[in-house]
Design an enzyme around this catalytic site. Sequence first.
Site, PDB file in Angstrom:
ATOM      1  N   SER A  76      90.920  60.294  78.107  1.00 52.17           N
ATOM      2  CA  SER A  76      89.781  59.510  77.639  1.00 52.17           C
ATOM      3  C   SER A  76      88.578  60.369  77.239  1.00 52.17           C
ATOM      4  O   SER A  76      88.695  61.257  76.420  1.00 52.17           O
ATOM      5  CB  SER A  76      89.441  58.508  78.738  1.00 52.17           C
ATOM      6  OG  SER A  76      88.432  57.645  78.349  1.00 52.17           O
ATOM      7  N   ASP A 104      88.824  53.591  73.543  1.00 52.53           N
ATOM      8  CA  ASP A 104      88.737  52.293  74.216  1.00 52.53           C
ATOM      9  C   ASP A 104      87.315  51.986  74.688  1.00 52.53           C
ATOM     10  O   ASP A 104      87.074  50.960  75.319  1.00 52.53           O
ATOM     11  CB  ASP A 104      89.760  52.164  75.363  1.00 52.53           C
ATOM     12  CG  ASP A 104      89.520  53.141  76.486  1.00 52.53           C
ATOM     13  OD1 ASP A 104      88.652  54.033  76.349  1.00 52.53           O
ATOM     14  OD2 ASP A 104      90.217  53.021  77.516  1.00 52.53           O
TER      15      ASP A 104
END
Length: 549
Positions: free
Chosen positions: A67, A287
């Site tokens: 991430s 995301d």
Amino acid sequence: MALNVPLLSELYDKHPKPAHITFQYGTAGFRTLGDQLDSVLFRMGVLAGLRSKKLDGKTIGVMVTASHNPEADNGVKLVDPRGEMLETSWESHATALANVNTATEFVDALDAFVKAVKIDLSKPARVVYARDTRPSGPALVAALEDGLKAIGAEAHDEGVQTTPILHYIVRCLNTKGTKDEYGEPTPDGYYNKLATAYKKLVGTKTTLQPLVVDCANGVGFFAIEKIAPLLDSHIKLVPQNVAVDTLGVLNHACGADFVKTQQKLPPSLASVLKPGERACSLDGDADRLMYYYLDERGQFHMLDGDKIAALVTAFISDLVKGSGLEGKIEVGVVQTAYANGSSTKYMEDRVPVRCVPTGVKHLHHAAEHFSVGVYFEANGHGTVLFSPSCLETLRTHEPSTPAHATSLKHLLSLTELINQAVGDAVSDMLLVEAVLAHRSYSGEQWDSLYADLPNRLVKVSVPNRNVFKTEDAERRLVSPPGLQTKLDELVRKYEGGRTFVRPSGTEDVVRVYAEARSRGHVDELAFKVAGIVYDSQNGDPAKRPREFL
Ligand code: 16G
Ligand code: MG
């Protein structure tokens, strides 16, 4: 049917566990330096196969990403059949398997596990996987593939994709041919679905100014590149920080996490963004989403997950009213303790609001209790869930006026545009753009929905963060004993003051959050709290960070 012990043992030995490391399946799966994760990936391949067998051959997803973390980190998380996070009860199995030390122990642990959770090994195993752009990705995927081979899984490699696309594909594969069919299970299916819904929703509304999109030098750039041409002239995306092949730049001084934690413009955008313009940042696996704009004086203003939630909640609530469905569809909001106090107040004046512990799985599950559940973390991760009965209502409702019909049509487009599996920066970005187009809002007008209270996040390193235990959705400490009372006494001295302390689920630190009416007060409060936390753990006074004094 039994486990293929010779194959499992042979492949196990190719992926030795580094000594002296204890792995933990945390909030977002396993996450640490990429070069330490080889053994974990092999084992997660095996576990993903078992999870699929347990669920009667439903497809399980595996995402290899860290991430927003630095480029040298990597990680892995499993995705359950509806595209949601792995069921919590399996997290401890994942942790246990990641930490065994010999092939024999591994096979014994698998054997015991198969019996304990009653897995029928004759069932098929299907797994689909993807990775982000990190340089350690290909080697980790190779280890994963060995695990999938060892358990005999039918495996499908989706290559380099955003996390939300992988979740989307998992959901599509498992709903294909059912009444909940979600879409074509390919990246192109995803891009087309989103672009079509966006164009339907925006219709003939005036085109907004071009949107600068900071791709964090990561996989989000591929998604932006793919979707931009499908949006026709409805919106022009201007991708920045697109150096996906350059070493060392992923998430570096850019991306959603940089913007949120530094509360400033990525330096690389300084010469790109002009006063009055808006932009957004994705994180390294796309995301999370952070918006911001420069006002007429060139001053930076951030529009975080809370602001996105406020914008979207008000819009959806109006559409529900506008379609004559008030009373039949309940819109609710889910936040965490990090939500700015002003945002909570703004929401509570309009809809029911729930506060849950940090981590997408908590928000996602709480949001499922509403007909329309809007959930966002302040850090920009979130989505909007439409319950099955809400979808049924929307599909069967007979509008009584043309105005009702238009609002209903917009609501139906939203159910297509918004990723139902997981928070998705690209889907959320199009959602925001659609609402801005409908409202004819500039960044400044959106920002004026409410004024954020100044806030501050500080990290404290302590010998053992696990002694910190919380209750009330992480808003209060129950351990170490007595600490919460000290915080209560302190916070009372600050107007509009609020603070909480929680152990991080992704880093070996304790996090301190504070907010108050003024910037000066909030900094003082945050650092005093950090000092109290540090001292409570007998931290070495010589090493006490200066700002905690
Ligand atoms: C993970 C979570 C995110 C949460 C963050 C908190 C998922 C997919 N991601 O990134 O939701 O905000 O951890 O990190 O659940 P912390 O526990 O280190 O503060
Ligand atoms: Mg992310």
